[in-house]
Design a protein around this motif. Structure first.
Motif, PDB file in Angstrom:
ATOM      1  N   SER A 193       0.879  -1.179   0.000  1.00  0.00           N
ATOM      2  CA  SER A 193       0.000   0.000   0.000  1.00  0.00           C
ATOM      3  C   SER A 193       0.907   1.216   0.000  1.00  0.00           C
ATOM      4  O   SER A 193       2.076   1.132   0.398  1.00  0.00           O
ATOM      5  CB  SER A 193      -0.946   0.009   1.205  1.00  0.00           C
ATOM      6  OG  SER A 193      -0.198   0.104   2.409  1.00  0.00           O
ATOM      7  N   PRO A 194       0.412   2.367  -0.451  1.00  0.00           N
ATOM      8  CA  PRO A 194       1.276   3.557  -0.535  1.00  0.00           C
ATOM      9  C   PRO A 194       1.815   3.964   0.825  1.00  0.00           C
ATOM     10  O   PRO A 194       1.128   3.856   1.846  1.00  0.00           O
ATOM     11  CB  PRO A 194       0.337   4.637  -1.088  1.00  0.00           C
ATOM     12  CG  PRO A 194      -0.762   3.885  -1.755  1.00  0.00           C
ATOM     13  CD  PRO A 194      -0.938   2.632  -0.975  1.00  0.00           C
ATOM     14  N   ARG A 207       0.338   9.329   2.163  1.00  0.00           N
ATOM     15  CA  ARG A 207      -1.101   9.552   2.072  1.00  0.00           C
ATOM     16  C   ARG A 207      -1.405  11.037   2.245  1.00  0.00           C
ATOM     17  O   ARG A 207      -0.657  11.743   2.926  1.00  0.00           O
ATOM     18  CB  ARG A 207      -1.835   8.776   3.170  1.00  0.00           C
ATOM     19  CG  ARG A 207      -1.621   7.264   3.148  1.00  0.00           C
ATOM     20  CD  ARG A 207      -2.428   6.600   2.061  1.00  0.00           C
ATOM     21  NE  ARG A 207      -2.432   5.145   2.219  1.00  0.00           N
ATOM     22  CZ  ARG A 207      -3.154   4.312   1.477  1.00  0.00           C
ATOM     23  NH1 ARG A 207      -3.928   4.799   0.513  1.00  0.00           N
ATOM     24  NH2 ARG A 207      -3.111   3.012   1.690  1.00  0.00           N
TER      25      ARG A 207
END
Length: 278
Positions: free
Chosen positions: A118-119, A122
């Motif tokens: 996941s990144p 954010r």
């Protein structure tokens, strides 16, 4: 003016001035329409007694201009299972279908143990000294190369956009729920992905909102992630987040509407919903 998008008149929802679109004074904007549809979908699931289900995906089709006339919203369950529930809703005016929505509600389970990408970066809300935490509706805070502010004119440029919103209640006298807030704010994905140096020249025909979890409250942010445009058809994707972190995504499909461009540079709002300019 009611600080809500609608007031009730029996089974009908009557738009307030807060629901008025910037494209036309007799049209409702997608924020109000999406919020009304989400409210009907959520109430339908509540009527089933399924408090274990959480909204995971909402798709709204805006296929006819909704006017500032009374409307009716109906919903029906398409399928109810142990871990999933599909619900459809339709908004009608004068017996004519104006917009429709479909939603998937899922039952939460335990997170698996495997690692998945996941990144690492954010989007985050504006600093608290700029936008203090609140549950009171306010003029959106906007971000571009100009930084965070509530001055629309500062953000009429070609840089990447973000917005920070405190959602307006759908119905007068009824508290807004986190799902309704997310559904209404999601229409703003069109603003953060289609607003450029000459204003908003594209109008969205739909909204798809995905939620891994519900927002903590009515404060929700949108951050442009991607935009692809060919021959007057644009697809924009925005990250959806709150003060606790990421929530999901909002995707809008839009068509060029250059003959009726909304020039955001001359628009100012006050927190009571009053608009000047534009």
């Amino acid at each position: 003016m009611d600080l809500s998008f609608f007031r009730a008149d029996g089974a009908l929802l009557v738009p307030t001035e807060m629901a008025q679109s910037m494209w036309d004074t007799n049209h409702m904007h997608g924020v109000a329409v999406s919020g009304a549809l989400a409210r009907a979908l959520e109430r339908q699931v509540a009527d089933l007694g399924r408090h274990d289900l959480h909204p995971a995906r909402l798709t709204v089709d805006l296929f006819r201009a909704a006017t500032m006339d009374p409307c009716e919203v109906t919903a029906e369950v398409v399928r109810e299972g142990r871990r999933i529930c599909l619900v459809d809703a339709v908004l009608t005016q004068g017996g004519q279908r104006v917009a429709r929505a479909s939603a998937v509600f899922l039952a939460a389970t335990a997170t698996t143990e495997g690692e998945v990408w996941s990144p690492s970066e954010r989007p985050v809300p504006p600093p608290l000294d700029v936008a203090p935490q609140t549950d009171v509706p306010h003029v959106p805070f906007l971000h571009s190369e100009a930084g965070w502010s509530q001055n629309f004119g500062e953000h009429q440029n070609a840089s990447r956009k973000q917005s920070w919103n405190s959602a307006i209640p759908v119905l007068a006298g009824e508290p807004i729920t986190p799902f309704q807030a997310a559904a209404a704010v999601a229409d703003g994905a069109s603003l953060v992905t289609n607003w450029g140096s000459r204003g908003v020249e594209y109008i969205n025909t739909d909204i798809t909102l995905t939620l891994a979890r519900q927002p903590d409250g009515a404060e929700i942010g949108l951050s442009a992630v991607d935009r692809v445009e060919y021959d007057g058809i644009a697809v924009g994707t925005a990250a959806v987040f709150d003060r606790s972190g990421p929530l999901g995504t909002a995707v809008v499909t839009s068509v060029a509407n250059a003959l009726r461009t909304v020039d955001m540079g001359g628009i100012e709002y006050s927190d009571d919903g009053t608009r000047t300019g534009g």
